[in-house]
Design an enzyme around this catalytic site. Sequence first.
Site, PDB file in Angstrom:
ATOM      1  N   HIS A 243       0.797  -1.228   0.000  1.00 19.19           N
ATOM      2  CA  HIS A 243       0.000   0.000   0.000  1.00 19.19           C
ATOM      3  C   HIS A 243       0.842   1.297   0.000  1.00 19.19           C
ATOM      4  CE1 HIS A 243      -3.512  -2.480   0.941  1.00 19.19           C
ATOM      5  NE2 HIS A 243      -2.914  -2.954   2.016  1.00 19.19           N
TER       6      HIS A 243
HETATM    7  O1  RIB Z   1      -5.337  -0.160   4.549  1.00 22.96           O
HETATM    8  C1  RIB Z   1      -3.935  -0.083   4.364  1.00 22.96           C
HETATM    9  C2  RIB Z   1      -3.365   1.041   5.155  1.00 22.96           C
HETATM   10  O2  RIB Z   1      -3.629   0.852   6.544  1.00 22.96           O
HETATM   11  C3  RIB Z   1      -1.834   1.133   5.044  1.00 22.96           C
HETATM   12  O3  RIB Z   1      -1.438   2.466   5.208  1.00 22.96           O
HETATM   13  C4  RIB Z   1      -1.374   0.313   6.206  1.00 22.96           C
HETATM   14  O4  RIB Z   1      -0.078   0.698   6.678  1.00 22.96           O
HETATM   15  C5  RIB Z   1      -2.396   0.678   7.238  1.00 22.96           C
HETATM   16  O5  RIB Z   1      -2.013   1.924   7.828  1.00 22.96           O
END
Ligand code: RIB
Length: 314
Positions: A243
């Site tokens: 992500h």
């Molecule tokens: O849903 C994914 C996000 O939530 C990413 O930023 C992960 O690190 C968590 O913070």
Amino acid sequence: MTPRPIIIDTDPGQDDAVAILLALASPEELEVRAITTVAGNVPLALTTVNALKMVELAGRTEVPVYAGCDGPLHGALITAEYVHGRSGLDGATLPEPVTAVAAGHAVDAIVEIVTSAPPGTITLCPLGPLTNVATALDREPRMAAMLREIVLMGGGFFEGGNTTPTAEFNIYVDPEAADVVFRCGAPITVLPLDVTHRALILPRHLERFAALGTRVGEAVHGLLTFYERYDVAKYGMAGGPLHDPCVIAYLLKPELFRGKLVGVEIETESPLTRGMTVVDWWGMTSGPRNATWIREVDAEGFFDLLVGRLAAIG
Ligand code: RIB
Ligand code: CA
């Protein structure tokens, strides 16, 4: 080329950690003015230690790390140890940091850095819940007009949610903060689940990190090997979605990504869909087009960039 000044607001978490390393490995293009930590994946004390571990691993301890908000604007903190492990950086053995956290609150640091620079200078890169950013916007209303851009990881629309059927974690932890941010008027670019679910950590990618033969490569291999197990089991994907590094990669090579300017609103009331990013992708309403919503990525180009940059540090 003058490097682009950024602030990384983060809740490390393995994917945040890799995003921080990618930014610190790109000093020609990015000047990390500060790293500000927020409670999210794990509590604030751990996200702050984890950010300090990353500046030390990258050999960039001159970058200040400020601790921020320890919970959402309303209600109790929701954490994600089930994904990231108790420490938030399970999977790698990293020494306890000797670098001190910077004096002062992260929110004050964000306000000071943004408002003391010429308008249009600073890009905010939130990688976690938006509590620090919303608090800063509320504290200094001038800030929104002074920001160059907010480039954040959060939300999901075509992919649904990863914390509830309709809500992604960063938004779900603090929907009221997200609502403040998406209404603030600053230019916003969103890297949501719709694109990060296309940036999957595949075995060949993990092998490339290990093959770097450096402390950074070893750490990233361990972090991501641990981190991806949850999503692979949950979604049956070929790999875990990477992500947060998508935010930094977008700044470095925007041509790897595709999206469009749309209207995005945050659900804060409904018990069923609280934390949902409601995206008007087909222009069905006359509301403001307040965010560029990214849906596509050249995944191999993304990993080539990431491995190539990480090879340069540690
Ligand atoms: O849903 C994914 C996000 O939530 C990413 O930023 C992960 O690190 C968590 O913070
Ligand atoms: Ca994060």
